[in-house]
Scaffold this active site. Structure first.
Site, PDB file in Angstrom:
ATOM      1  N   ASP A  88       0.815  -1.220   0.000  1.00  0.00           N
ATOM      2  CA  ASP A  88       0.000   0.000   0.000  1.00  0.00           C
ATOM      3  C   ASP A  88       0.849   1.271   0.000  1.00  0.00           C
ATOM      4  O   ASP A  88       0.623   2.178   0.805  1.00  0.00           O
ATOM      5  CB  ASP A  88      -0.919   0.035   1.218  1.00  0.00           C
ATOM      6  N   GLU A 255     -11.627  -1.904  -3.423  1.00  0.00           N
ATOM      7  CA  GLU A 255     -10.995  -1.126  -2.341  1.00  0.00           C
ATOM      8  C   GLU A 255      -9.881  -0.256  -2.898  1.00  0.00           C
ATOM      9  O   GLU A 255      -9.715  -0.115  -4.103  1.00  0.00           O
ATOM     10  CB  GLU A 255     -10.461  -2.060  -1.260  1.00  0.00           C
TER      11      GLU A 255
END
Length: 368
Positions: A88, A255
Site C-alpha cells: 500500500d 478497495e
C-alpha cells in the site's frame, strides 16, 4: 455471505499518493538521478530522460510502451532497487528527495534521492495512539496516504483487523515529514460491525479549494466525505457520505480508492478482487471517470462503478502477480502510478511497482 464474513483481506499492503503535491512543492528541487543509474536503465531499455521545469531529471525507468487500448501484454514495472517489500505505498516528493509510506510497523517509511533506490528508515509514528488499539489490538496500522499542503505534511492511515469493519481512519501531521515528528490529530472517520461500509484505505483529494477523503473496502464499497482544510478532519457541516463504487455481484471486492484530477475530469482508481495472498492474489487496477469528485464514475462502456463497472488498466502478467493498492504521484515528468505486486520469480513476496501513466485520445489513462 454476511457482512462479518466478507473477506477484508488487505493487510499486508498498498502504494504512492499525492496528486496535489506537485503544486505545493513546485519550488522544491530534488537531486537528479545519478548518471550511473541513468546508464543502467538505458541499457535495460526502460528509461525516459526529459528534464522538468524544476531541474529534476525526468528519469523514471519504465516498461516498454504498449497500446493504450484493451491490454493483455502489460509493461513490466520500472526499475527500483533497495528495500522494496512495501504494501500500500504512498509517496511524496520533498526538498531532500522522495518519501514512501507503507502499511505496518507504525507506518513504514522509506526514502529515495532519485525515485529508484529506496532505503528503509525508522517508522513514521514514534508511538501508536490509543484509538488504533481500540480497533487493532496489536497496534498495526494500514494503507497510509501522504500529501503536502499549506506547509504541512498530512498522513492519513487506518486501523482495523482482517475481515472486520470495526475500523477507523486517523490523521497525523508534521512540518518536516521526518520519522517521529508526527502529531496525532485523532480519528477522522470510523465504522463498526453494524456499518454497511468500512473505514480503511484513505486517500485525500484537494481540488477547487475543497478537500475530499475517499476510502473503503468490501461491504458496500468506496465512499467519499468532505474534509475541513483547516484541520484535516471531517467537515463540520457537510456530513454527506457519497457512494462512488461497489461490486454487489462480486462479494464487494473493491478497495484502495485514489482520485486523480486530469484535464477537468476526475478518475477513480480502485483495486478489484483479492489481495495479500502471494501468487494466489488476483488484484487488478481499474478506473472510472466523472465530471465531479462525488461522481457518478463510469467506465469506458458507460457502466456505473456503483454497479460494478470499471476499466482495467493493469493486471497480472509475466511474474507480476496481483498488482494493486495503487496511488498516483504527480511529478515533473508525468503521473506516476505506484502500487504493490507479488513476484512469482521471488517466492511470491510483495514488491514495490512503479510505472508512468499515459493518456489516450479519448482522455483515458493507460500504463506504460
Amino acid at each position: 455471505m454476511s457482512a462479518t464474513e466478507r473477506p477484508h483481506h488487505r493487510r499486508s499492503r498498498r502504494a504512492f499518493r499525492p496528486a496535489t503535491v506537485l503544486a505545493c512543492l513546485a519550488m522544491l528541487v530534488v537531486p537528479a538521478l545519478p548518471a550511473a543509474a541513468v546508464d543502467q536503465t538505458r541499457r535495460a531499455g526502460h528509461v525516459s530522460t526529459t528534464t522538468g521545469d524544476d531541474g529534476l531529471l525526468g528519469s523514471l525507468p519504465v516498461g516498454d510502451v504498449v497500446d493504450p487500448g484493451p491490454q493483455q501484454n502489460y509493461p513490466l514495472p520500472g526499475l527500483v532497487t533497495g528495500d522494496l517489500r512495501a504494501h500500500d505505498p504512498s509517496m511524496v516528493r520533498t526538498p531532500e528527495g522522495y518519501r514512501l509510506f507503507a502499511t505496518h510497523d507504525g507506518v513504514q517509511l522509506r526514502t529515495s534521492p532519485d525515485r529508484v533506490n529506496f532505503q528503509r528508515n525508522a517508522a513514521a509514528l514514534a508511538s501508536i495512539p490509543q484509538w488504533v488499539y481500540d480497533r487493532s489490538p496489536g497496534g498495526d496500522v494500514w494503507a497510509p496516504d501522504i500529501s503536502y499542503h499549506n506547509g504541512t505534511y498530512w498522513l492519513y492511515y487506518s486501523a482495523s483487523t482482517f475481515g472486520s469493519n470495526n475500523s477507523a481512519i486517523g490523521l497525523a501531521t508534521s512540518t518536516s515529514g521526518q520519522p517521529g515528528s508526527w502529531q496525532d490529530r485523532g480519528v477522522v472517520y470510523s465504522t463498526n460491525s453494524g456499518s454497511n461500509h468500512n473505514a480503511i484505505d484513505p486517500s485525500l483529494l484537494v481540488t477547487g479549494g475543497n478537500w475530499w477523503l475517499s476510502f473503503g473496502s468490501h461491504w458496500t464499497g468506496i465512499k467519499l466525505i468532505r474534509i475541513d482544510p483547516a484541520t484535516g478532519l471531517r467537515h463540520s457541516t457537510d456530513r454527506t457520505v457519497h457512494s462512488l463504487a461497489s461490486r454487489p455481484s462480486a462479494g464487494g471486492a473493491v478497495e484502495a480508492p485514489y482520485i486523480l484530477e486530469h484535464d477537468g475530469d476526475y478518475f477513480l482508481f480502485v483495486s478489484f478482487d483479492r489481495c495479500c495472498a502471494g501468487t494466489n492474489s488476483t488484484y487488478r487496477i481499474m478506473v472510472g471517470r466523472a465530471d465531479n469528485p462525488t461522481g457518478p464514475y463510469r467506465d469506458r462502456n458507460g457502466t456505473a462503478m456503483t454497479s460494478g463497472g470499471g476499466t482495467q488498466i493493469l493486471a497480472s502478467h509475466q511474474n507480476i502477480i496481483g498488482p494493486g493498492g495503487q496511488s498516483v504521484l504527480r511529478d515533473s515528468d508525468g503521473d506516476l502510478l505506484v502500487y504493490h505486486y507479488y513476484d512469482a520469480n521471488n517466492s511470491g513476496i510483495e514488491r514495490l511497482g512503479v510505472n508512468l501513466l499515459g493518456w489516450d485520445d479519448q482522455g483515458w489513462p493507460y500504463v506504460y
